[in-house]
Write a protein that holds these residues in place. Structure first.
Motif, PDB file in Angstrom:
ATOM      1  N   SER A 170      92.982  59.218  26.176  1.00  0.00           N
ATOM      2  CA  SER A 170      93.409  58.306  27.246  1.00  0.00           C
ATOM      3  C   SER A 170      93.038  56.868  26.903  1.00  0.00           C
ATOM      4  N   VAL A 171      91.861  56.655  26.288  1.00  0.00           N
ATOM      5  CA  VAL A 171      91.478  55.312  25.858  1.00  0.00           C
ATOM      6  C   VAL A 171      92.453  54.799  24.808  1.00  0.00           C
ATOM      7  N   LEU A 172      92.779  55.631  23.831  1.00  0.00           N
ATOM      8  CA  LEU A 172      93.711  55.229  22.772  1.00  0.00           C
ATOM      9  C   LEU A 172      95.071  54.859  23.347  1.00  0.00           C
ATOM     10  N   THR A 173      95.551  55.641  24.299  1.00  0.00           N
ATOM     11  CA  THR A 173      96.859  55.364  24.900  1.00  0.00           C
ATOM     12  C   THR A 173      96.881  53.971  25.522  1.00  0.00           C
ATOM     13  N   GLU A 174      95.813  53.624  26.253  1.00  0.00           N
ATOM     14  CA  GLU A 174      95.772  52.323  26.912  1.00  0.00           C
ATOM     15  C   GLU A 174      95.550  51.193  25.907  1.00  0.00           C
ATOM     16  N   VAL A 175      94.703  51.429  24.897  1.00  0.00           N
ATOM     17  CA  VAL A 175      94.458  50.406  23.873  1.00  0.00           C
ATOM     18  C   VAL A 175      95.747  50.087  23.126  1.00  0.00           C
ATOM     19  N   VAL A 176      96.470  51.114  22.718  1.00  0.00           N
ATOM     20  CA  VAL A 176      97.729  50.904  21.992  1.00  0.00           C
ATOM     21  C   VAL A 176      98.720  50.139  22.856  1.00  0.00           C
ATOM     22  N   ASP A 177      98.792  50.487  24.141  1.00  0.00           N
ATOM     23  CA  ASP A 177      99.705  49.802  25.056  1.00  0.00           C
ATOM     24  C   ASP A 177      99.351  48.323  25.178  1.00  0.00           C
ATOM     25  N   LYS A 178      98.067  48.000  25.333  1.00  0.00           N
ATOM     26  CA  LYS A 178      97.638  46.609  25.454  1.00  0.00           C
ATOM     27  C   LYS A 178      97.839  45.854  24.138  1.00  0.00           C
ATOM     28  N   ALA A 179      97.570  46.511  23.017  1.00  0.00           N
ATOM     29  CA  ALA A 179      97.732  45.857  21.719  1.00  0.00           C
ATOM     30  C   ALA A 179      99.195  45.539  21.449  1.00  0.00           C
ATOM     31  N   ARG A 180     100.075  46.443  21.826  1.00  0.00           N
ATOM     32  CA  ARG A 180     101.501  46.240  21.605  1.00  0.00           C
ATOM     33  C   ARG A 180     102.025  45.054  22.413  1.00  0.00           C
ATOM     34  N   ALA A 181     101.451  44.849  23.613  1.00  0.00           N
ATOM     35  CA  ALA A 181     101.926  43.792  24.504  1.00  0.00           C
ATOM     36  C   ALA A 181     101.193  42.472  24.318  1.00  0.00           C
ATOM     37  N   TYR A 182     100.105  42.475  23.537  1.00  0.00           N
ATOM     38  CA  TYR A 182      99.258  41.276  23.452  1.00  0.00           C
ATOM     39  C   TYR A 182      99.982  40.126  22.759  1.00  0.00           C
ATOM     40  N   CYS A 225      75.441  41.210  17.261  1.00  0.00           N
ATOM     41  CA  CYS A 225      76.764  41.668  17.668  1.00  0.00           C
ATOM     42  C   CYS A 225      77.565  41.901  16.397  1.00  0.00           C
ATOM     43  N   ARG A 226      78.012  43.124  16.184  1.00  0.00           N
ATOM     44  CA  ARG A 226      78.778  43.481  14.990  1.00  0.00           C
ATOM     45  C   ARG A 226      80.230  43.717  15.383  1.00  0.00           C
ATOM     46  N   ILE A 227      81.099  42.996  14.729  1.00  0.00           N
ATOM     47  CA  ILE A 227      82.520  42.987  15.089  1.00  0.00           C
ATOM     48  C   ILE A 227      83.322  43.403  13.867  1.00  0.00           C
ATOM     49  N   THR A 228      84.170  44.405  14.022  1.00  0.00           N
ATOM     50  CA  THR A 228      84.971  44.895  12.894  1.00  0.00           C
ATOM     51  C   THR A 228      86.434  44.965  13.313  1.00  0.00           C
ATOM     52  N   SER A 229      87.303  44.404  12.506  1.00  0.00           N
ATOM     53  CA  SER A 229      88.735  44.548  12.783  1.00  0.00           C
ATOM     54  C   SER A 229      89.154  45.982  12.480  1.00  0.00           C
ATOM     55  N   THR A 230      90.160  46.452  13.195  1.00  0.00           N
ATOM     56  CA  THR A 230      90.705  47.781  12.931  1.00  0.00           C
ATOM     57  C   THR A 230      92.066  47.635  12.261  1.00  0.00           C
ATOM     58  N   GLN A 231      92.694  48.749  11.969  1.00  0.00           N
ATOM     59  CA  GLN A 231      94.023  48.714  11.348  1.00  0.00           C
ATOM     60  C   GLN A 231      95.141  48.677  12.380  1.00  0.00           C
ATOM     61  N   LEU A 232      94.777  48.590  13.655  1.00  0.00           N
ATOM     62  CA  LEU A 232      95.766  48.358  14.702  1.00  0.00           C
ATOM     63  C   LEU A 232      95.696  46.880  15.059  1.00  0.00           C
ATOM     64  N   GLN A 233      96.808  46.184  14.936  1.00  0.00           N
ATOM     65  CA  GLN A 233      96.804  44.727  15.088  1.00  0.00           C
ATOM     66  C   GLN A 233      96.205  44.298  16.420  1.00  0.00           C
ATOM     67  N   ASN A 234      95.317  43.267  16.329  1.00  0.00           N
ATOM     68  CA  ASN A 234      94.661  42.654  17.483  1.00  0.00           C
ATOM     69  C   ASN A 234      93.633  43.555  18.169  1.00  0.00           C
ATOM     70  N   VAL A 235      93.220  44.623  17.522  1.00  0.00           N
ATOM     71  CA  VAL A 235      92.197  45.499  18.102  1.00  0.00           C
ATOM     72  C   VAL A 235      90.934  45.421  17.250  1.00  0.00           C
ATOM     73  N   LEU A 247      71.930  50.418  19.872  1.00  0.00           N
ATOM     74  CA  LEU A 247      73.236  50.092  20.432  1.00  0.00           C
ATOM     75  C   LEU A 247      73.146  50.056  21.952  1.00  0.00           C
ATOM     76  N   ILE A 248      73.496  48.914  22.549  1.00  0.00           N
ATOM     77  CA  ILE A 248      73.404  48.772  24.002  1.00  0.00           C
ATOM     78  C   ILE A 248      74.772  48.550  24.655  1.00  0.00           C
ATOM     79  N   LEU A 249      75.770  48.171  23.880  1.00  0.00           N
ATOM     80  CA  LEU A 249      77.115  47.985  24.430  1.00  0.00           C
ATOM     81  C   LEU A 249      78.125  48.239  23.329  1.00  0.00           C
ATOM     82  N   ASN A 250      79.059  49.163  23.590  1.00  0.00           N
ATOM     83  CA  ASN A 250      80.030  49.594  22.600  1.00  0.00           C
ATOM     84  C   ASN A 250      81.421  49.397  23.191  1.00  0.00           C
ATOM     85  N   THR A 251      82.220  48.499  22.612  1.00  0.00           N
ATOM     86  CA  THR A 251      83.508  48.161  23.211  1.00  0.00           C
ATOM     87  C   THR A 251      84.621  48.106  22.170  1.00  0.00           C
ATOM     88  N   LEU A 252      85.834  48.295  22.653  1.00  0.00           N
ATOM     89  CA  LEU A 252      87.037  47.965  21.897  1.00  0.00           C
ATOM     90  C   LEU A 252      87.663  46.756  22.593  1.00  0.00           C
TER      91      LEU A 252
END
Length: 290
Positions: A170-182, A225-235, A247-252
């Protein structure tokens, strides 16, 4: 550091503490990064110091004439400069909070100086040779956003549910939807995985589906704060650790670049002022042997 919106609300079994569970408090940070003018190398050759001051003066003048966010970015190329001058600049400008590595056909190592928004950029050829050495002033070097979008996909296939997976799909579905529209310039969408019941299988599913991109950013302040780009654009995968590396906060995050890595307008203006202070100290006649 900006406040994080909470677009994903955790409910249901496992999302709330048991009534009898003892409250656990995070340890307080033990240190943080603060600004201090670089220490003068008292043994520096006055001639070399004068050249270094000229470089800093050029940079400050360009920054004063170029607002943050302009298409033109203040840049000083150091590749052909005397190595002793470059070494002196490195010593006196120091290292700030943000470090960046970029992996591609060329490799880049980027370090913010103690002047927020002023960056040292090194580009290395495939054979390891230093191909470019620069100082630039901007929110973040453009090469970061450029490479974060290289060899990425605009969509991805949501995998089948397997044993152990709870919320990843469910998280992936929403992330992909937001990334596609960003669209560039829009407010970031942040998915707070810390609030959700996430099994090891969930995290593995997210990691495998999104993949690892070309850019890694480390921002130091209270903890890391460690930030890594993914292979899905803008994520981006953004993880906050306290001073004990817990680890105290884990976000996409769906954005062009997470805001925590960017120098702000206030940072930029402060750095112009502080570069002027730097020059006043360095250009004292007795320092330059005048």
């Amino acid at each position: 550091m900006k406040d994080f919106p909470i677009p994903v609300v955790a409910v249901g079994p496992g999302s709330q503490p048991e009534e009898d569970e003892e409250l656990q408090y995070l340890p307080l940070p033990s240190s943080m990064m603060t600004f201090a003018l670089p220490v003068l190398n008292e043994e520096a050759d006055p001639t070399l110091l004068a050249v270094a001051c000229n470089v800093v003066a050029q940079l400050r003048d360009q920054m004063e004439a170029t607002p943050l966010g302009s298409q033109t970015i203040p840049v000083i190329e150091l590749q052909e400069m005397d190595t002793d001058v470059v070494r002196l600049l490195n010593q006196t400008m120091g290292e700030g909070e943000v470090s960046i590595s970029v992996r591609g056909s060329s490799a880049y190592r980027i370090q913010e100086t103690v002047f927020a928004g002023v960056w040292r950029l090194h580009e290395f050829a495939a054979d390891g040779r230093l191909a470019r050495d620069s100082i630039m002033a901007c929110a973040i070097p453009p090469i970061v956003t450029q490479w974060a979008r290289e060899d990425v996909f605009l969509d991805c296939t949501i995998p089948e549910k397997t044993p152990g997976i709870m919320n990843a799909l469910s998280v992936l579905t929403e992330v992909v939807d937001k990334a596609r529209a960003y669209k560039t310039g829009e407010v970031a969408n942040v998915f707070n995985l810390t609030l959700l019941p996430m099994s090891p299988e969930d995290l593995e599913c997210l990691a495998q589906t999104l993949g690892v991109g070309a850019v890694t950013i480390l921002s130091r302040g209270y903890g890391n704060c460690r930030i890594t780009s993914t292979q899905l654009q803008n994520v981006w995968w953004v993880q906050y650790f306290n001073s004990m590396d817990t680890l105290i906060l884990n976000t996409l995050e769906v954005s062009e670049v997470p805001e925590v890595a960017l120098a702000s307008q206030e940072d930029y203006e402060d750095s112009i002022e502080r570069l002027g202070e730097w020059l006043q100290v360095m250009q004292e006649p007795e320092k330059l042997g005048v």
